[in-house]
Design an enzyme around this catalytic site. Sequence first.
Site, PDB file in Angstrom:
ATOM      1  N   CYS B  92       3.303  -4.988   7.709  1.00  0.00           N
ATOM      2  CA  CYS B  92       3.763  -3.592   7.891  1.00  0.00           C
ATOM      3  C   CYS B  92       5.045  -3.545   8.724  1.00  0.00           C
ATOM      4  O   CYS B  92       5.949  -2.754   8.443  1.00  0.00           O
ATOM      5  CB  CYS B  92       2.676  -2.768   8.571  1.00  0.00           C
ATOM      6  SG  CYS B  92       1.125  -2.739   7.672  1.00  0.00           S
ATOM      7  N   SER B  93       5.103  -4.390   9.739  1.00  0.00           N
ATOM      8  CA  SER B  93       6.284  -4.405  10.608  1.00  0.00           C
ATOM      9  C   SER B  93       7.489  -4.976   9.878  1.00  0.00           C
ATOM     10  O   SER B  93       8.621  -4.855  10.333  1.00  0.00           O
ATOM     11  CB  SER B  93       5.996  -5.238  11.867  1.00  0.00           C
ATOM     12  OG  SER B  93       4.884  -4.705  12.559  1.00  0.00           O
TER      13      SER B  93
END
Lengths: 192, 199
Positions: B92-93
């Site tokens: 996600c990052s």
Amino acid sequence: MKRILIHITVIAVFALTINSPVLAATSAPVTGSVLPDIKLTAPVKTDIRNYLGLSRGDFFKIQQIKTKVIIIEILSMYCPHCQGSAHKVNELYRLIENNPALKDKIKLIGIAAGNSSYETEIYRKTYDVPFPLFEDGDFYIHKVLGEVRTPYYIGIRIDDGVPLVFYSKLGGFERADEFLELMLQLSGLKLK
Amino acid sequence: MKKISYFNVLSGIIMIFFFTSISYGLSDVFKENIYYPKNLKPTDSVLKVKVGDRAPDFTLPAVFVEKISLSQYRGKKNVVISFVPAAWTPVCSDQWPGYGIVKDIFDKNDGILLGITVDNIPTLFAWTNQMGKLWFPILSDFWPHGKVADSYGILRSDGITERALFIIDKKGIIRYIDVHDINKRPRLESIVKELEKLN
């Protein structure tokens, strides 16, 4: 016996297809070691081939780049630090290219970890990257290099065709001129 | 027989290693603040919408903006909704920061991107601050927990969402759905290709 041959063929074809060693590294390249064998797809554009000093062929190994020192940036279009420091890396390239004593002795390339060719091209266009970028969409090279975070810099000196690591570090640099000076110092590159 | 077993095992190990191991090209910007979950089940929910359906409307609080509704873009923008499972996790990052540099592609295709997670606003504020200045709104589906994700059928059994993309045209109709393997980032070109079809 037939099944054995099928399995051997599958493994061999797979290993050849990925253009990298079959086993991934567990850590980043260590200073003083030989860089793991990395094959890259040869660029189509003539100016990039000329920059790297490549002749014919679909693939090439890092050590086939016609130079004495290679600086590799491991980057990603999804990496905020890479985005933020792109202009400094471009400056590093220009410092090298604008110095007649350096331009043939140091080459700079980028490997875009986990980025498809489309994503790599987006990064190149967005930051007007003047040096060659190579996509590594399936993380094959990234795995071979120990799955480092980005941006990561590896300095290679070519000694008799062997790529020796003289610098291997996570994180960008503050000033391009200082980083270049560090590369010259650590590589032991003689300019005359 | 023993040799056959040996090669079966060997090839199996190699295939499993390359095709199933998770790779992260994670930026140094997040330092040591990323939580590494184990390899998760690729998907863990059942879609409640399909291509051609009217997209369920929603209104959610957003970082830097009080509230955003899907319906406010009706007749104005093609909307790409990017659900990501959780803040401070590796894939996600390593997704939204890339979208942060392609505003021009969205503009060219009359598109807007909405990023949504089930994290709360303070968490999203701290997390997305590490990504530089994102041009698109970040929405919180925190409370009632995952209500919007559930209305689309992408709320997983552990309370996080799938890694999913929905593209909704200016009429509010869903034109593309990608409930992606949660362990992998979708290719940017797949979004762009679908967005371009709407123009």
